[in-house]
Design a protein around this motif. Structure first.
Motif, PDB file in Angstrom:
ATOM      1  N   ILE A   1      65.775  -5.834  56.042  1.00  0.00           N
ATOM      2  CA  ILE A   1      67.238  -5.753  56.273  1.00  0.00           C
ATOM      3  C   ILE A   1      67.476  -5.960  57.533  1.00  0.00           C
ATOM      4  CG2 ILE A   1      69.261  -4.287  55.950  1.00  0.00           C
ATOM      5  CD1 ILE A   1      67.333  -2.554  54.236  1.00  0.00           C
ATOM      6  N   LYS A   2      68.410  -6.783  57.768  1.00  0.00           N
ATOM      7  CA  LYS A   2      68.826  -7.073  59.377  1.00  0.00           C
ATOM      8  C   LYS A   2      70.366  -6.748  59.459  1.00  0.00           C
ATOM      9  CE  LYS A   2      65.093  -8.151  61.208  1.00  0.00           C
ATOM     10  NZ  LYS A   2      64.276  -7.328  62.246  1.00  0.00           N
ATOM     11  N   VAL A   3      70.632  -6.035  60.308  1.00  0.00           N
ATOM     12  CA  VAL A   3      72.176  -6.174  60.719  1.00  0.00           C
ATOM     13  C   VAL A   3      72.749  -7.273  61.536  1.00  0.00           C
ATOM     14  CG1 VAL A   3      74.107  -4.858  61.747  1.00  0.00           C
ATOM     15  CG2 VAL A   3      72.410  -3.593  60.432  1.00  0.00           C
ATOM     16  N   VAL A   4      73.721  -7.837  61.270  1.00  0.00           N
ATOM     17  CA  VAL A   4      74.214  -8.979  61.910  1.00  0.00           C
ATOM     18  C   VAL A   4      74.782  -8.486  63.182  1.00  0.00           C
ATOM     19  CG1 VAL A   4      75.531 -11.130  62.035  1.00  0.00           C
ATOM     20  CG2 VAL A   4      74.211 -10.653  60.153  1.00  0.00           C
ATOM     21  N   ASP A   5      74.154  -8.550  64.441  1.00  0.00           N
ATOM     22  CA  ASP A   5      74.948  -7.785  65.852  1.00  0.00           C
ATOM     23  C   ASP A   5      76.191  -8.551  66.174  1.00  0.00           C
ATOM     24  OD1 ASP A   5      74.598  -5.767  67.417  1.00  0.00           O
ATOM     25  OD2 ASP A   5      73.444  -7.141  68.947  1.00  0.00           O
ATOM     26  N   GLY A   6      77.220  -7.702  66.094  1.00  0.00           N
ATOM     27  CA  GLY A   6      78.358  -8.202  66.511  1.00  0.00           C
ATOM     28  C   GLY A   6      79.235  -8.608  65.084  1.00  0.00           C
ATOM     29  N   GLY A   7      78.649  -8.536  63.920  1.00  0.00           N
ATOM     30  CA  GLY A   7      79.398  -8.812  62.631  1.00  0.00           C
ATOM     31  C   GLY A   7      80.291 -10.060  62.761  1.00  0.00           C
ATOM     32  N   LEU A   8      81.380  -9.838  61.966  1.00  0.00           N
ATOM     33  CA  LEU A   8      82.150 -11.232  62.162  1.00  0.00           C
ATOM     34  C   LEU A   8      83.036 -11.707  63.172  1.00  0.00           C
ATOM     35  CD1 LEU A   8      83.335 -13.390  59.866  1.00  0.00           C
ATOM     36  CD2 LEU A   8      85.239 -11.748  59.209  1.00  0.00           C
TER      37      LEU A   8
ATOM     38  N   ALA B   1      79.964   6.047  68.662  1.00  0.00           N
ATOM     39  CA  ALA B   1      80.331   4.774  69.377  1.00  0.00           C
ATOM     40  C   ALA B   1      79.781   4.676  70.859  1.00  0.00           C
ATOM     41  CB  ALA B   1      81.946   5.229  69.760  1.00  0.00           C
ATOM     42  N   ARG B   2      79.141   5.759  71.348  1.00  0.00           N
ATOM     43  CA  ARG B   2      78.619   5.584  72.885  1.00  0.00           C
ATOM     44  C   ARG B   2      77.250   4.577  72.661  1.00  0.00           C
ATOM     45  NH1 ARG B   2      77.362  12.031  74.306  1.00  0.00           N
ATOM     46  NH2 ARG B   2      76.543  10.939  76.080  1.00  0.00           N
ATOM     47  N   LEU B   3      76.866   4.276  71.298  1.00  0.00           N
ATOM     48  CA  LEU B   3      75.983   3.294  71.085  1.00  0.00           C
ATOM     49  C   LEU B   3      76.410   1.907  70.990  1.00  0.00           C
ATOM     50  CD1 LEU B   3      73.931   5.339  68.730  1.00  0.00           C
ATOM     51  CD2 LEU B   3      73.187   5.094  70.974  1.00  0.00           C
ATOM     52  N   MET B   4      77.591   1.657  70.977  1.00  0.00           N
ATOM     53  CA  MET B   4      78.072   0.451  70.841  1.00  0.00           C
ATOM     54  C   MET B   4      78.870  -0.055  72.168  1.00  0.00           C
ATOM     55  SD  MET B   4      77.010   0.731  67.943  1.00  0.00           S
ATOM     56  CE  MET B   4      77.557  -0.807  66.919  1.00  0.00           C
ATOM     57  N   GLU B   5      79.025  -1.595  71.962  1.00  0.00           N
ATOM     58  CA  GLU B   5      79.675  -2.319  72.961  1.00  0.00           C
ATOM     59  C   GLU B   5      81.250  -1.837  72.901  1.00  0.00           C
ATOM     60  OE1 GLU B   5      78.482  -3.615  75.427  1.00  0.00           O
ATOM     61  OE2 GLU B   5      76.473  -4.213  74.902  1.00  0.00           O
ATOM     62  N   LYS B   6      81.873  -1.630  74.092  1.00  0.00           N
ATOM     63  CA  LYS B   6      83.297  -1.218  73.925  1.00  0.00           C
ATOM     64  C   LYS B   6      84.389  -2.462  73.349  1.00  0.00           C
ATOM     65  CE  LYS B   6      83.286   1.999  77.675  1.00  0.00           C
ATOM     66  NZ  LYS B   6      83.955   2.690  78.942  1.00  0.00           N
ATOM     67  N   ASP B   7      83.996  -3.497  73.947  1.00  0.00           N
ATOM     68  CA  ASP B   7      84.939  -4.723  73.244  1.00  0.00           C
ATOM     69  C   ASP B   7      84.447  -5.285  71.906  1.00  0.00           C
ATOM     70  OD1 ASP B   7      82.396  -6.014  73.885  1.00  0.00           O
ATOM     71  OD2 ASP B   7      83.137  -7.728  74.961  1.00  0.00           O
ATOM     72  N   ASN B   8      83.398  -4.693  71.228  1.00  0.00           N
ATOM     73  CA  ASN B   8      83.002  -4.937  69.640  1.00  0.00           C
ATOM     74  C   ASN B   8      82.269  -3.848  69.152  1.00  0.00           C
ATOM     75  OD1 ASN B   8      81.923  -6.023  67.384  1.00  0.00           O
ATOM     76  ND2 ASN B   8      81.510  -7.968  68.272  1.00  0.00           N
ATOM     77  N   THR B   9      82.978  -3.195  68.604  1.00  0.00           N
ATOM     78  CA  THR B   9      82.227  -1.922  68.051  1.00  0.00           C
ATOM     79  C   THR B   9      81.372  -2.273  66.791  1.00  0.00           C
ATOM     80  OG1 THR B   9      84.344  -1.642  66.333  1.00  0.00           O
ATOM     81  CG2 THR B   9      84.445  -0.257  68.408  1.00  0.00           C
ATOM     82  N   HIS B  10      80.994  -3.418  66.423  1.00  0.00           N
ATOM     83  CA  HIS B  10      80.025  -3.810  65.679  1.00  0.00           C
ATOM     84  C   HIS B  10      78.736  -4.346  66.569  1.00  0.00           C
ATOM     85  CE1 HIS B  10      77.873  -5.515  62.277  1.00  0.00           C
ATOM     86  NE2 HIS B  10      78.858  -5.256  61.317  1.00  0.00           N
ATOM     87  N   LYS B  11      78.767  -4.313  67.738  1.00  0.00           N
ATOM     88  CA  LYS B  11      77.772  -4.727  68.489  1.00  0.00           C
ATOM     89  C   LYS B  11      76.997  -3.960  69.306  1.00  0.00           C
ATOM     90  CE  LYS B  11      76.548  -8.608  71.734  1.00  0.00           C
ATOM     91  NZ  LYS B  11      75.738  -9.284  70.772  1.00  0.00           N
TER      92      LYS B  11
ATOM     93  N   ILE C   1      81.688  -0.948  61.308  1.00  0.00           N
ATOM     94  CA  ILE C   1      80.086  -0.835  61.605  1.00  0.00           C
ATOM     95  C   ILE C   1      79.672   0.026  60.737  1.00  0.00           C
ATOM     96  CG2 ILE C   1      80.307   0.186  63.594  1.00  0.00           C
ATOM     97  CD1 ILE C   1      77.657  -1.944  62.383  1.00  0.00           C
ATOM     98  N   LEU C   2      80.122   1.231  60.412  1.00  0.00           N
ATOM     99  CA  LEU C   2      79.866   2.260  59.810  1.00  0.00           C
ATOM    100  C   LEU C   2      79.643   1.930  58.360  1.00  0.00           C
ATOM    101  CD1 LEU C   2      81.987   5.013  61.642  1.00  0.00           C
ATOM    102  CD2 LEU C   2      79.788   4.403  62.120  1.00  0.00           C
ATOM    103  N   SER C   3      80.382   1.289  57.810  1.00  0.00           N
ATOM    104  CA  SER C   3      80.257   0.660  56.477  1.00  0.00           C
ATOM    105  C   SER C   3      79.083  -0.101  56.444  1.00  0.00           C
ATOM    106  CB  SER C   3      81.396  -0.305  56.183  1.00  0.00           C
ATOM    107  OG  SER C   3      82.688   0.520  56.200  1.00  0.00           O
ATOM    108  N   THR C   4      78.721  -0.890  57.422  1.00  0.00           N
ATOM    109  CA  THR C   4      77.228  -1.492  57.371  1.00  0.00           C
ATOM    110  C   THR C   4      76.101  -0.797  57.370  1.00  0.00           C
ATOM    111  OG1 THR C   4      78.263  -3.678  58.231  1.00  0.00           O
ATOM    112  CG2 THR C   4      75.861  -3.116  58.648  1.00  0.00           C
TER     113      THR C   4
END
Length: 308
Positions: free
Chosen positions: A134-141, A220-230, A116-119
């Motif tokens: 610009i929109k980040v696709v929440d949760g990614g691939l 990482a405190r801002l991200m969901e634990k089971d998906n670090t892109h969400k 997610i940091l690349s994004t």
């Protein structure tokens, strides 16, 4: 009637998605990508560093732009942003266009996955060069696949794009800005790295610790634990941010090791939480520890902000 409603839905989504920089769900992204009018489909950018990951599967119509092609060593300091003319050429080559919507993503999994940091870094670069749709696709691939949507292996190359004439300088900070920022009322310097790096308990850095006056708030405190892109909803982290004194009335500069982690804080605070004054120290710790013959002050120790 159904086709008319579908077209109307696509039009409404396109209008809403182009309004600002922010997040978009996988389902909304899929609808936009499948717009019957190809000229109105978004530019989809896969920012992953692993090109073989792109080959294995990616979102439909995604163009691969490896985030690390936007950086290189400069005056002995690694992974510095490239000169503007080179960056502009790379963005145009990737199809970035001032008149189009951009969907940006990577992948997600549990830590230590940090794609997610690349994004967020690519989003920062796009915004810096004036792109604002610009929109980040929440949760990614990972979320895309979880929703039952297919990844593809076909390559997709965008035609050359056109960048805005002017960039946005209000989101960037250099070392002089940081030095002038620290210690003044209402100003906040946030270190987005893991706490061990903030404390200086790592094997990574030439010099240990953090910029004096900074607080620690790991991205990482801002991200969901089971998906670090969400991303966690702002309502869910608002109290945690406030406990750390990270509030919208502050004038904020975020930084990290190489400016990727800091870019995520900048994105979240500005474009998800709606904080008005958030900048990124581009040079980051990698530059700070090297400047002035390695003489700039550093501190070690400390605890995460808002955590006892």
């Amino acid at each position: 009637m159904k086709s008319i409603l579908t077209l109307l839905s696509v039009a409404l989504l396109s209008s809403a998605a182009q309004a600002e920089i922010g997040l978009i769900t996988c389902a909304e992204a899929k609808t936009l990508i499948e717009n019957p009018d190809a000229s109105k489909r978004p530019i989809v950018l896969d920012t992953r560093g692993g090109y073989k990951d792109y080959f294995r599967g990616h979102l439909p119509t995604a163009h691969h732009i490896n985030f690390d092609t936007l950086r290189g060593t400069n005056e002995a300091v690694p992974v510095q942003y490239l000169p503007d003319d080179i960056t502009q050429a790379l963005l145009v080559r990737a199809g970035v266009d001032k008149n189009r919507l951009h969907l940006v993503y990577a992948t997600g999994d549990v830590l230590p996955n940090d794609e997610i940091l690349s994004t967020s870094m690519v989003v920062y670069v796009l915004e810096k060069f004036g792109v604002q749709n610009i929109k980040v696709v929440d949760g990614g691939l990972a979320e895309w696949k979880k929703q039952g949507f297919a990844a593809i292996q076909d390559y997709f190359g965008n035609p050359k794009g056109t960048l805005p004439e002017k960039g946005i300088t209000t989101i960037t900070a250099n070392i002089s800005d940081v030095q002038a920022h620290v210690g003044k009322p209402g100003n906040l310097l946030i270190d987005a790295r893991p706490i061990n790096e903030f404390r200086g308990e790592d094997d990574v850095w030439l010099r240990k610790g953090h910029i004096p006056g900074a607080i620690s708030f790991h991205w990482a405190r801002l991200m969901e634990k089971d998906n670090t892109h969400k991303f966690k909803p702002f309502a869910e982290v608002k109290a945690e941010l406030e406990k750390a004194c990270i509030t919208p009335d502050k004038n904020i500069i975020a930084y990290c090791g190489t400016s990727r982690e800091g870019s995520l804080l900048q994105f979240y605070l500005k474009h998800v939480a709606g904080y008005p004054n958030v900048r990124l120290y581009e040079g980051a710790w990698k530059e700070y520890v090297w400047l002035n013959n390695k003489s700039l002050p550093a501190e070690t120790g400390g605890d995460p902000a808002g955590v006892k």
